[in-house]
Structure formats: structure tokens, C-alpha cells
Design an enzyme around this catalytic site. Sequence first.
Site, short mmCIF file in Angstrom:
data_model
loop_
_atom_site.label_atom_id
_atom_site.label_comp_id
_atom_site.label_asym_id
_atom_site.label_seq_id
_atom_site.Cartn_x
_atom_site.Cartn_y
_atom_site.Cartn_z
N ILE A 153 0.84 -1.21 0.00
CA ILE A 153 0.00 0.00 0.00
C ILE A 153 0.87 1.25 0.00
CG2 ILE A 153 -1.74 1.28 1.30
CD1 ILE A 153 -2.71 -1.51 2.38
N ARG A 233 -3.43 0.79 10.94
CA ARG A 233 -4.09 0.26 12.13
C ARG A 233 -4.07 1.32 13.23
NH1 ARG A 233 -6.25 -2.88 9.47
NH2 ARG A 233 -6.28 -5.14 9.56
N ASP A 257 -8.54 6.68 9.17
CA ASP A 257 -9.54 5.66 8.84
C ASP A 257 -9.57 4.61 9.94
OD1 ASP A 257 -11.42 4.35 7.06
OD2 ASP A 257 -9.87 2.82 6.79
N GLU A 262 -12.05 2.05 17.67
CA GLU A 262 -13.01 2.10 16.54
C GLU A 262 -14.07 1.02 16.67
OE1 GLU A 262 -9.87 1.40 13.57
OE2 GLU A 262 -11.03 -0.28 12.85
N HIS A 301 -13.13 2.93 9.25
CA HIS A 301 -12.38 1.79 8.70
C HIS A 301 -12.99 1.36 7.36
CE1 HIS A 301 -9.43 -1.54 9.97
NE2 HIS A 301 -9.53 -1.54 8.65
P1 NAD Z 1 2.91 -4.84 3.59
O1 NAD Z 1 3.32 -5.95 4.49
O2 NAD Z 1 3.05 -5.00 2.11
O3 NAD Z 1 3.72 -3.52 4.00
C1 NAD Z 1 3.99 -3.15 5.32
C2 NAD Z 1 5.39 -2.54 5.30
O4 NAD Z 1 5.64 -1.99 6.60
C3 NAD Z 1 6.49 -3.58 5.03
O5 NAD Z 1 7.29 -3.15 3.93
C4 NAD Z 1 7.28 -3.62 6.33
O6 NAD Z 1 8.67 -3.86 6.13
C5 NAD Z 1 7.02 -2.21 6.86
N1 NAD Z 1 7.31 -2.05 8.28
C6 NAD Z 1 7.29 -2.98 9.26
N2 NAD Z 1 7.68 -2.42 10.42
C7 NAD Z 1 7.96 -1.11 10.14
C8 NAD Z 1 8.41 -0.04 10.94
N3 NAD Z 1 8.68 -0.18 12.24
N4 NAD Z 1 8.57 1.17 10.33
C9 NAD Z 1 8.31 1.33 9.02
N5 NAD Z 1 7.89 0.33 8.22
C10 NAD Z 1 7.71 -0.88 8.79
O7 NAD Z 1 1.42 -4.50 4.00
P2 NAD Z 1 0.36 -3.64 3.14
O8 NAD Z 1 -0.42 -4.53 2.26
O9 NAD Z 1 1.02 -2.46 2.54
O10 NAD Z 1 -0.63 -3.18 4.32
C11 NAD Z 1 -0.18 -2.32 5.36
C12 NAD Z 1 -1.21 -2.29 6.48
O11 NAD Z 1 -2.39 -1.63 6.02
C13 NAD Z 1 -1.73 -3.70 6.88
O12 NAD Z 1 -0.93 -4.30 7.81
C14 NAD Z 1 -3.10 -3.42 7.42
O13 NAD Z 1 -3.02 -3.32 8.82
C15 NAD Z 1 -3.48 -2.06 6.81
N6 NAD Z 1 -4.69 -2.15 5.98
C16 NAD Z 1 -5.74 -1.35 6.27
C17 NAD Z 1 -6.91 -1.41 5.52
C18 NAD Z 1 -8.08 -0.48 5.79
O14 NAD Z 1 -9.21 -0.76 5.36
N7 NAD Z 1 -7.88 0.65 6.46
C19 NAD Z 1 -7.00 -2.33 4.49
C20 NAD Z 1 -5.89 -3.14 4.18
C21 NAD Z 1 -4.74 -3.05 4.94
#
Ligand code: NAD
Length: 337
Positions: A153, A233, A257, A262, A301
Site C-alpha cells: 500500500i 491500524r 480511517d 473504533e 475503517h
Molecule cells: P505490507 O506488508 O506489504 O507492508 C507493510 C510494510 O511496513 C512492510 O514493507 C514492512 O517492512 C514495513 N514495516 C514494518 N515495520 C515497520 C516499521 N517499524 N517502520 C516502518 N515500516 C515498517 O502491507 P500492506 O499490504 O502495505 O498493508 C499495510 C497495512 O495496512 C496492513 O498491515 C493493514 O493493517 C493495513 N490495511 C488497512 C486497511 C483499511 O481498510 N484501512 C486495508 C488493508 C490493509
Amino acid sequence: MRKIAFFEVGDHERAMLDAAEFPGFEVLRFPDQLNAATLDLAADAEIVSVFIYSVVGRDVIGRMAGLKMVSTRSTGFDHIDLDACRERGIVVSNVPSYGENTIAEHAFALLFAIARRLKVAHRKIRDLDFSVAGLQGFDLQGKTLGIVGAGHIGLHAVRIGRGLGMHVVACDPREDADLAEREGFRYVPLDELLRSADVVSLHAALSPSTRHMIDRDALRRMKQTAVLINTARGGLVDTEALCEALHNHWIAGAGLDVFEGEELISEEAELLHKSMSLEQMRELLLVHNLLRYDNVVLTPHSAFFTREGVGRLVQTALDNIRAYIAGSPQNVVSTGG
Ligand code: NAD
């Protein structure tokens, strides 16, 4: 007969889940969240599929003796006790990338709403006030976007930011220099990102090491003109510290979001008739505090909630179940054993 139980089935996914067939399995569907109070609906299920408000903790897992697979209809899996699953050999699959554009687009929806003061504009227009007083916003072009977590993302947010003419910096423990060069961003440590970014957008998963990564200290380091966006999150941000930061104008606004509490706010009416813990009451008060600010935009959310995003999400969760039944699980976050 072997059983699959879908929990938290919403209207938006009912048609797809109703149409899904799993030969040899009885398929149960419930609107309820899976938790200690509801697990008796399907205590003998072999496979459960949940959304994020189910709490698949050690107690629930312990009482579902036949459970062998959890398919979460989400990317995040912090609502599932992976250690307890591993000990019991339960496979856990998630949906790693159904909505990288979907979530990133929502992050910018929140950002635009703040940059162009849409919350105030909406209220003024509703009151038939067509003056521009109080509506001065700011450009994004030329500003610095700080991406915390350049994963699926986060990278899409990088691309949108670049398309808007923003400079992009990112922090991530896993750096990929080629990727950064290709996508036109620069890796920096979190501290530098917080000090230099005009927009800080959170895209890291929640884990014990990222909980409250945006705390009082982090907020103090941000620019006074900076905006915080969180579509990852709620637990990444210390809400009490954020309220303090907004009250004292340490930052210029927040688009959220996701936020701590929440899950309580949607059940607020019910909670009034139940006993509430002090911690729950505190979380609710903090969310109400956030709602008062014109420079804070909250959504429930709903970042994932587009026609296309939900379609991909449910399809992958169903495919994960089929892959497990076929003996080759996919999108596994915990293999058990
Ligand atoms: P992803 O695993 O592809 O990316 C997460 C990134 O965060 C990874 O590259 C990881 O190395 C990095 N990371 C880990 N610890 C870190 C730190 N301390 N500092 C900086 N970066 C760090 O996951 P994604 O698909 O990009 O999703 C990210 C998050 O978005 C998910 O974990 C989920 O909680 C959230 N999400 C929210 C919704 C929503 O509806 N709001 C929907 C989907 C996902």
C-alpha cells in the site's frame, strides 16, 4: 460433515459468499463476529473465515478442537493469535494485496479533505454560507510526503504522491535501493521523516514493535504544519498523545480511517446498556475528543470498501480456503506445526 463457518458476513459480501460452493463441506454464515461469546455457533468448524473485528485469541482457539484453518478476509492479522495457531498446527491465511490502490486512494481522500478543509466547507454549504472564510487550504505539489512502511500500500501511495508532484521519503526496515530509484523516493530514518515531511502517512502493519510508534515524542518532532494520515491500524498511534498534539497545535491535522476504540464506537449504543471497562471508556472519550476538531477527518475503517476492493478481497479469501482444502495452502501467514 466437515464444516466451514464464515463470521462477520456483511451485506456487501453476502452474494459472493452465498454463491461459493465447497463440495463435501457444510457451509455456515453468520453476521456475528467470532469471539468467546459466539464460537458455540460453530465450535466444531474445521475452517473459519473472519473479518477484523473477530478476536481469534487463545481462548477461542482452545475451545475449537477441530479448527485447522483460519482465512481472514483482510490484509492485517493482528486480531488472530498466531502463536496459539502455530502451537495447534492451524494454518492462517490472509489477503496480502487486494487493495493496494484502494487503501492508498483513501489515504489521499483523507489528505485532500484536510488540505481543502472539506469538513468545514460541507458544514458551511449546508448552512447556505457560500463565503470562502475559513476555507483556505494548502497545495500538495512541492510538499514532502513521508511514507511509514513502503510495502504494497505504501508504494502505491508513493506513486500517487509522485503523480501530484510531491517529494517522497519513506522509512521501512526492509530497504530496496533499486525500487526507491525506480519509484523516485528516498529512504530516510523515521526521525528524519518525521522532521521533514509535510504529510506523514502510515502504512506499516501493527505489531508489538510498531504499537504507538507515533507517540508523544514522534508528534513533537513533526512540523507544526504537518498532517498525519493513518489508514493502517489504530494501534500505531497513541490517541491520547494525538489529542494533546492537536490541542497544542503541534501538528496541523489528522486523517484517520483507523483509530484505537473504533470497534467500540460502532457499538456505542449497546455499550450504554452494558458495563464498560475504564479503558474502554477512556478510548471512547478520546475518539469523541478527536471528532470535535475541524482539522481531523475520521472514516469508519472504510478504506477497503470499494466495489472492486471488496470483490478482490472476498475472492482471494475464498481461493485461500480452496487452496487449503486442495492440500496446498496459499497466502499463509502462519503455517502451524
Ligand atoms: P505490507 O506488508 O506489504 O507492508 C507493510 C510494510 O511496513 C512492510 O514493507 C514492512 O517492512 C514495513 N514495516 C514494518 N515495520 C515497520 C516499521 N517499524 N517502520 C516502518 N515500516 C515498517 O502491507 P500492506 O499490504 O502495505 O498493508 C499495510 C497495512 O495496512 C496492513 O498491515 C493493514 O493493517 C493495513 N490495511 C488497512 C486497511 C483499511 O481498510 N484501512 C486495508 C488493508 C490493509
